[in-house]
Design a protein around this motif. Structure first.
Motif, PDB file in Angstrom:
ATOM      1  N   GLN A  10     -17.671 -52.094 -51.347  1.00 22.88           N
ATOM      2  CA  GLN A  10     -18.972 -51.624 -50.879  1.00 22.88           C
ATOM      3  C   GLN A  10     -19.493 -50.479 -51.736  1.00 22.88           C
ATOM      4  OE1 GLN A  10     -21.138 -52.529 -48.034  1.00 22.88           O
ATOM      5  NE2 GLN A  10     -22.372 -51.241 -49.399  1.00 22.88           N
ATOM      6  N   ALA A  11     -20.590 -50.727 -52.465  1.00 20.31           N
ATOM      7  CA  ALA A  11     -21.243 -49.639 -53.194  1.00 20.31           C
ATOM      8  C   ALA A  11     -21.726 -48.592 -52.198  1.00 20.31           C
ATOM      9  CB  ALA A  11     -22.418 -50.178 -54.002  1.00 20.31           C
TER      10      ALA A  11
ATOM     11  N   ASP B 173     -26.071 -42.077 -43.668  1.00 15.39           N
ATOM     12  CA  ASP B 173     -25.010 -42.577 -42.800  1.00 15.39           C
ATOM     13  C   ASP B 173     -24.907 -44.099 -42.809  1.00 15.39           C
ATOM     14  OD1 ASP B 173     -27.304 -43.255 -41.467  1.00 15.39           O
ATOM     15  OD2 ASP B 173     -26.822 -42.202 -39.605  1.00 15.39           O
ATOM     16  N   ARG B 174     -25.601 -44.738 -43.756  1.00 14.18           N
ATOM     17  CA  ARG B 174     -25.534 -46.197 -43.813  1.00 14.18           C
ATOM     18  C   ARG B 174     -24.151 -46.697 -44.241  1.00 14.18           C
ATOM     19  NH1 ARG B 174     -29.784 -49.429 -43.209  1.00 14.18           N
ATOM     20  NH2 ARG B 174     -31.814 -48.478 -42.870  1.00 14.18           N
ATOM     21  N   GLY B 175     -23.384 -45.847 -44.917  1.00 12.55           N
ATOM     22  CA  GLY B 175     -22.025 -46.233 -45.272  1.00 12.55           C
ATOM     23  C   GLY B 175     -21.170 -46.423 -44.036  1.00 12.55           C
ATOM     24  N   GLU B 176     -21.288 -45.477 -43.096  1.00  7.68           N
ATOM     25  CA  GLU B 176     -20.521 -45.605 -41.852  1.00  7.68           C
ATOM     26  C   GLU B 176     -21.006 -46.804 -41.036  1.00  7.68           C
ATOM     27  OE1 GLU B 176     -20.867 -41.304 -40.530  1.00  7.68           O
ATOM     28  OE2 GLU B 176     -21.089 -41.407 -42.711  1.00  7.68           O
TER      29      GLU B 176
ATOM     30  N   SER C 138     -26.114 -52.037 -46.920  1.00  2.00           N
ATOM     31  CA  SER C 138     -25.329 -51.726 -45.727  1.00  2.00           C
ATOM     32  C   SER C 138     -25.128 -52.926 -44.807  1.00  2.00           C
ATOM     33  CB  SER C 138     -25.983 -50.587 -44.945  1.00  2.00           C
ATOM     34  OG  SER C 138     -27.334 -50.881 -44.658  1.00  2.00           O
ATOM     35  N   THR C 139     -25.889 -54.007 -45.007  1.00  5.62           N
ATOM     36  CA  THR C 139     -25.736 -55.190 -44.159  1.00  5.62           C
ATOM     37  C   THR C 139     -25.214 -56.409 -44.920  1.00  5.62           C
ATOM     38  OG1 THR C 139     -28.064 -55.759 -44.508  1.00  5.62           O
ATOM     39  CG2 THR C 139     -27.538 -54.489 -42.546  1.00  5.62           C
TER      40      THR C 139
ATOM     41  N   GLU D 190     -18.602 -49.833 -39.877  1.00  3.53           N
ATOM     42  CA  GLU D 190     -18.533 -50.214 -38.467  1.00  3.53           C
ATOM     43  C   GLU D 190     -18.758 -51.711 -38.296  1.00  3.53           C
ATOM     44  OE1 GLU D 190     -20.284 -48.248 -34.501  1.00  3.53           O
ATOM     45  OE2 GLU D 190     -21.833 -48.991 -35.858  1.00  3.53           O
ATOM     46  N   MET D 191     -19.801 -52.244 -38.915  1.00  2.79           N
ATOM     47  CA  MET D 191     -20.121 -53.658 -38.747  1.00  2.79           C
ATOM     48  C   MET D 191     -19.067 -54.553 -39.400  1.00  2.79           C
ATOM     49  SD  MET D 191     -24.272 -53.891 -39.051  1.00  2.79           S
ATOM     50  CE  MET D 191     -24.324 -53.373 -40.766  1.00  2.79           C
ATOM     51  N   MET D 192     -18.581 -54.169 -40.585  1.00  2.80           N
ATOM     52  CA  MET D 192     -17.567 -54.992 -41.251  1.00  2.80           C
ATOM     53  C   MET D 192     -16.258 -54.994 -40.469  1.00  2.80           C
ATOM     54  SD  MET D 192     -18.189 -54.541 -45.357  1.00  2.80           S
ATOM     55  CE  MET D 192     -18.310 -52.750 -45.438  1.00  2.80           C
ATOM     56  N   THR D 193     -15.939 -53.870 -39.835  1.00  2.00           N
ATOM     57  CA  THR D 193     -14.752 -53.821 -38.984  1.00  2.00           C
ATOM     58  C   THR D 193     -14.911 -54.764 -37.803  1.00  2.00           C
ATOM     59  OG1 THR D 193     -14.291 -51.531 -39.598  1.00  2.00           O
ATOM     60  CG2 THR D 193     -13.310 -52.332 -37.554  1.00  2.00           C
TER      61      THR D 193
END
Length: 248
Positions: free
Chosen positions: A84-85, A90-93, A230-231, A97-100
């Motif tokens: 993930q670039a 806070d889009r990294g978090e 982020s998505t 969260e979504m990938m988890t």
């Protein structure tokens, strides 16, 4: 409602009485307000877990549990790694969260050439800590017992090395000079490692893409629309997880 998940350092293979204390115990007693007879799942976050029945509480941070013998969830196959670039803010978090939640196994932060966000020194360590804490909390929320590993931030050369060792190496990228094939048509391995690379908002730079292709990667697209960084990883992982049968 499925049983809530709490993280512990160690689980006895034989089960028996157990006291959940500390921050996890406080959350169970004072926030979740669990009562005798309710079910819980305790895990080390690495696949080892046990179900249990609440037998009582002590004070505000001690949950008394009767545990069944611990079991081990097998490693998933094929494994899904998302590079993930670094997104802005806070889009990294949000991405973690979504990938988890969808089931990604490893998340690798990548300092791509076109990333606006820079992870350096103390700021980088703090950001990485937030990603790891997010993966832990999202793992509990989504009732996982094997949480994703959030690796140290990788350079472009380190990402290329990951791609070279992968059984499927995919870069989510498309432009007029280098069009991508639909990820939905990619031939997926039955086992091993699938690595998906998500570039920054500005896209993967030409020299980065050339290095990845040299390492054995291929460019793919998810569809006609352009997703935010982020998505995109969540969407790609969901597509692959469904096609591999891991969502069956």
């Amino acid at each position: 409602m499925t049983a809530p998940v709490f993280v512990v350092d160690h689980l006895d293979a034989h089960g028996g009485p157990f006291v959940l204390d500390g921050a996890e115990g406080r959350h169970a007693v004072s926030v979740k307000r669990l009562e005798p007879g309710e079910q819980v799942v305790l895990t080390d976050g690495a696949g080892r877990h046990a179900t249990g029945e609440v037998t009582g509480t002590e004070g505000k941070d001690r949950l008394l549990v009767r545990l069944a013998p611990a079991t081990e969830e097998p490693e998933p196959s094929p494994r899904i790694t998302v590079v993930q670039a670094l997104p802005k803010g806070d889009r990294g978090e949000l991405a973690v969260e979504m990938m988890t939640e969808v089931g990604v196994d490893t998340i690798v932060p990548w300092q791509a050439a076109r990333c606006i966000t820079q992870w350096r020194g103390e700021r980088g360590a703090k950001a990485l800590g937030k990603w790891r804490a997010t993966a832990r909390e999202a793992g509990k929320q989504s009732r996982r017992v094997r949480f994703p590993r959030v690796a140290d931030a990788a350079s472009t050369k380190q990402v290329a090395a990951l791609l070279a060792d992968a059984d499927l190496a995919a870069v989510l990228h498309s432009d007029f000079d280098h069009p991508g094939a639909p990820l939905a048509t990619a031939e997926l391995p039955a086992r091993g490692e699938i690595v998906l690379v998500v570039g920054p908002e500005g896209g993967v730079a030409a020299d980065e893409l050339a290095l990845f292709v040299e390492a054995g990667a291929r460019a793919y697209v998810l569809g006609r629309s352009v997703l935010r960084t982020s998505t995109a990883g969540t969407a790609a992982a969901a597509l692959v997880l469904g096609r591999t049968g891991r969502w069956s």
